[in-house]
Design a protein around this motif. Structure first.
Motif, PDB file in Angstrom:
ATOM      1  N   ARG A  44       0.811  -1.214   0.000  1.00 14.97           N
ATOM      2  CA  ARG A  44       0.000   0.000   0.000  1.00 14.97           C
ATOM      3  C   ARG A  44       0.848   1.269   0.000  1.00 14.97           C
ATOM      4  O   ARG A  44       0.319   2.366  -0.197  1.00 14.97           O
ATOM      5  N   LEU A  45       2.144   1.139   0.226  1.00 11.82           N
ATOM      6  CA  LEU A  45       3.033   2.302   0.160  1.00 11.82           C
ATOM      7  C   LEU A  45       3.471   2.579  -1.275  1.00 11.82           C
ATOM      8  O   LEU A  45       3.485   3.731  -1.721  1.00 11.82           O
ATOM      9  N   THR A  46       3.834   1.525  -1.993  1.00 13.48           N
ATOM     10  CA  THR A  46       4.320   1.691  -3.367  1.00 13.48           C
ATOM     11  C   THR A  46       3.255   1.418  -4.417  1.00 13.48           C
ATOM     12  O   THR A  46       3.469   1.679  -5.596  1.00 13.48           O
ATOM     13  N   HIS A  47       2.101   0.871  -3.986  1.00 12.75           N
ATOM     14  CA  HIS A  47       1.011   0.463  -4.890  1.00 12.75           C
ATOM     15  C   HIS A  47       1.441  -0.683  -5.801  1.00 12.75           C
ATOM     16  O   HIS A  47       0.861  -0.884  -6.858  1.00 12.75           O
ATOM     17  N   ARG A  48       2.445  -1.441  -5.380  1.00  9.85           N
ATOM     18  CA  ARG A  48       2.889  -2.591  -6.172  1.00  9.85           C
ATOM     19  C   ARG A  48       2.005  -3.793  -5.823  1.00  9.85           C
ATOM     20  O   ARG A  48       1.784  -4.099  -4.659  1.00  9.85           O
ATOM     21  N   VAL A  49       1.511  -4.463  -6.863  1.00  8.39           N
ATOM     22  CA  VAL A  49       0.631  -5.622  -6.690  1.00  8.39           C
ATOM     23  C   VAL A  49       1.272  -6.823  -7.380  1.00  8.39           C
ATOM     24  O   VAL A  49       1.693  -6.731  -8.542  1.00  8.39           O
ATOM     25  N   THR A  50       1.349  -7.926  -6.668  1.00  8.97           N
ATOM     26  CA  THR A  50       1.867  -9.163  -7.261  1.00  8.97           C
ATOM     27  C   THR A  50       0.943 -10.316  -6.913  1.00  8.97           C
ATOM     28  O   THR A  50       0.255 -10.298  -5.894  1.00  8.97           O
ATOM     29  N   ARG A  51       0.940 -11.326  -7.789  1.00 10.26           N
ATOM     30  CA  ARG A  51       0.246 -12.569  -7.482  1.00 10.26           C
ATOM     31  C   ARG A  51       1.145 -13.731  -7.895  1.00 10.26           C
ATOM     32  O   ARG A  51       1.574 -13.804  -9.046  1.00 10.26           O
ATOM     33  N   ALA A  52       1.417 -14.604  -6.931  1.00 10.83           N
ATOM     34  CA  ALA A  52       2.324 -15.736  -7.152  1.00 10.83           C
ATOM     35  C   ALA A  52       3.650 -15.244  -7.712  1.00 10.83           C
ATOM     36  O   ALA A  52       4.265 -15.883  -8.559  1.00 10.83           O
ATOM     37  N   GLY A  53       4.080 -14.074  -7.223  1.00  9.12           N
ATOM     38  CA  GLY A  53       5.352 -13.506  -7.643  1.00  9.12           C
ATOM     39  C   GLY A  53       5.301 -12.749  -8.949  1.00  9.12           C
ATOM     40  O   GLY A  53       6.291 -12.124  -9.358  1.00  9.12           O
ATOM     41  N   ARG A  54       4.139 -12.771  -9.637  1.00  7.57           N
ATOM     42  CA  ARG A  54       3.995 -12.071 -10.920  1.00  7.57           C
ATOM     43  C   ARG A  54       3.499 -10.655 -10.690  1.00  7.57           C
ATOM     44  O   ARG A  54       2.493 -10.435 -10.027  1.00  7.57           O
ATOM     45  N   SER A  55       4.222  -9.675 -11.237  1.00  4.34           N
ATOM     46  CA  SER A  55       3.836  -8.282 -11.081  1.00  4.34           C
ATOM     47  C   SER A  55       2.593  -7.979 -11.912  1.00  4.34           C
ATOM     48  O   SER A  55       2.480  -8.416 -13.071  1.00  4.34           O
ATOM     49  N   ILE A  56       1.635  -7.246 -11.313  1.00  8.95           N
ATOM     50  CA  ILE A  56       0.383  -6.907 -11.985  1.00  8.95           C
ATOM     51  C   ILE A  56       0.289  -5.387 -12.094  1.00  8.95           C
ATOM     52  O   ILE A  56       0.373  -4.672 -11.085  1.00  8.95           O
ATOM     53  N   THR A  57       0.118  -4.892 -13.312  1.00  5.60           N
ATOM     54  CA  THR A  57       0.012  -3.450 -13.543  1.00  5.60           C
ATOM     55  C   THR A  57      -1.458  -3.043 -13.535  1.00  5.60           C
ATOM     56  O   THR A  57      -2.264  -3.579 -14.302  1.00  5.60           O
ATOM     57  N   LEU A  58      -1.787  -2.111 -12.646  1.00  2.00           N
ATOM     58  CA  LEU A  58      -3.169  -1.645 -12.526  1.00  2.00           C
ATOM     59  C   LEU A  58      -3.249  -0.145 -12.785  1.00  2.00           C
ATOM     60  O   LEU A  58      -2.350   0.609 -12.420  1.00  2.00           O
ATOM     61  N   LYS A  59      -4.340   0.264 -13.390  1.00  2.00           N
ATOM     62  CA  LYS A  59      -4.619   1.692 -13.514  1.00  2.00           C
ATOM     63  C   LYS A  59      -5.042   2.228 -12.145  1.00  2.00           C
ATOM     64  O   LYS A  59      -5.450   1.456 -11.269  1.00  2.00           O
ATOM     65  N   PRO A  60      -4.931   3.545 -11.936  1.00  4.45           N
ATOM     66  CA  PRO A  60      -5.228   4.107 -10.605  1.00  4.45           C
ATOM     67  C   PRO A  60      -6.576   3.690 -10.037  1.00  4.45           C
ATOM     68  O   PRO A  60      -6.677   3.338  -8.867  1.00  4.45           O
TER      69      PRO A  60
END
Length: 231
Positions: free
Chosen positions: A143-159
């Motif tokens: 929640r600090l960097t807004h970085r989201v991952t699932r099973a180690g895979r980075s997920i790019t999300l719009k705001p």
């Protein structure tokens, strides 16, 4: 997750039929609902006893809901208060919130939405510090960097997609309604009569979906959505 306990709720409502419907609807959740039939009785009970949540109608005999709440807040009583009323205009909502209300639900309403809003009020009042990292199954949200991952895979999300996921994650395991999402993610205090919530949920699901990992965003028919590992 800690087991949910039944709440001690004061309902200040002069319509006996509506009051009984609320009491019966919340009973399966384990909540005990005490009914006060007018504003003055409600004020005395709200100020003289301990409650987890107070639900107040705006239009009450003896003392209206706004006046009642202003007196409670003036006396330093911070119990969460939810307005439950037929007055649904934007100005009515603003007046209720400015008087010290914590939430505002317009009649007619679904018991599922009322229950979800009560749960959100209790969660909001928790004194525990907000987590900076949220994990649900193999999903991780920083929640600090807004970085989201699932099973180690980075997920790019719009705001807006991130804001939607963040809200669902902060209420993980709880049902959140479409109206709650419109208010808290989009800032709408009215229904724009569009599929904006549904379309964003669909896109978010697609971005989070991996195989063989299970679905995490679940549709609760007639109620809303829940982010949870239900395997």
């Amino acid at each position: 997750m800690e087991p949910r306990r039944g709440l001690n709720i004061l309902l200040i409502e002069d319509d006996a039929r509506s009051a009984e419907l609320v009491r019966a609807g919340l009973a399966p959740e384990g909540h005990a609902v005490t009914i006060a039939p007018d504003g003055r009785t409600g004020l005395l009970r709200a100020g003289g006893e301990e409650w987890d949540v107070v639900i107040v109608d705006r239009m009450l005999p003896g003392l209206d809901g706004l006046g009642l709440l202003r007196m409670l807040r003036g006396a330093g009583i911070a119990t969460p208060v939810l307005f439950l009323t037929a007055l649904g205009g934007v100005d009515d909502r603003v007046a209720g919130l400015r008087a010290g209300g914590d939430d505002y639900l317009v009649k007619p309403f679904a018991i599922a939405e009322l229950s979800a809003r009560i749960a959100a009020l209790i969660r909001r009042g928790s004194t525990k510090p907000a987590a900076t990292t949220i994990r649900i199954a193999d999903l991780e949200i920083d929640r600090l960097t807004h970085r989201v991952t699932r099973a180690g895979r980075s997920i790019t999300l719009k705001p807006r997609e991130y804001a939607l996921l963040d809200y669902l994650a902060r209420h993980a395991g709880e049902v959140v309604t479409r109206t709650m999402l419109l208010e808290d993610v989009w800032g709408f205090h009215f229904d724009p009569q569009t599929s904006v919530v549904e379309s964003h949920i669909s896109r978010l699901r697609a971005k989070l979906r991996t195989s063989p990992e299970p679905e995490l965003i679940h549709t609760i028919r007639g109620a809303g959505y829940r982010l949870a590992d239900e395997t």
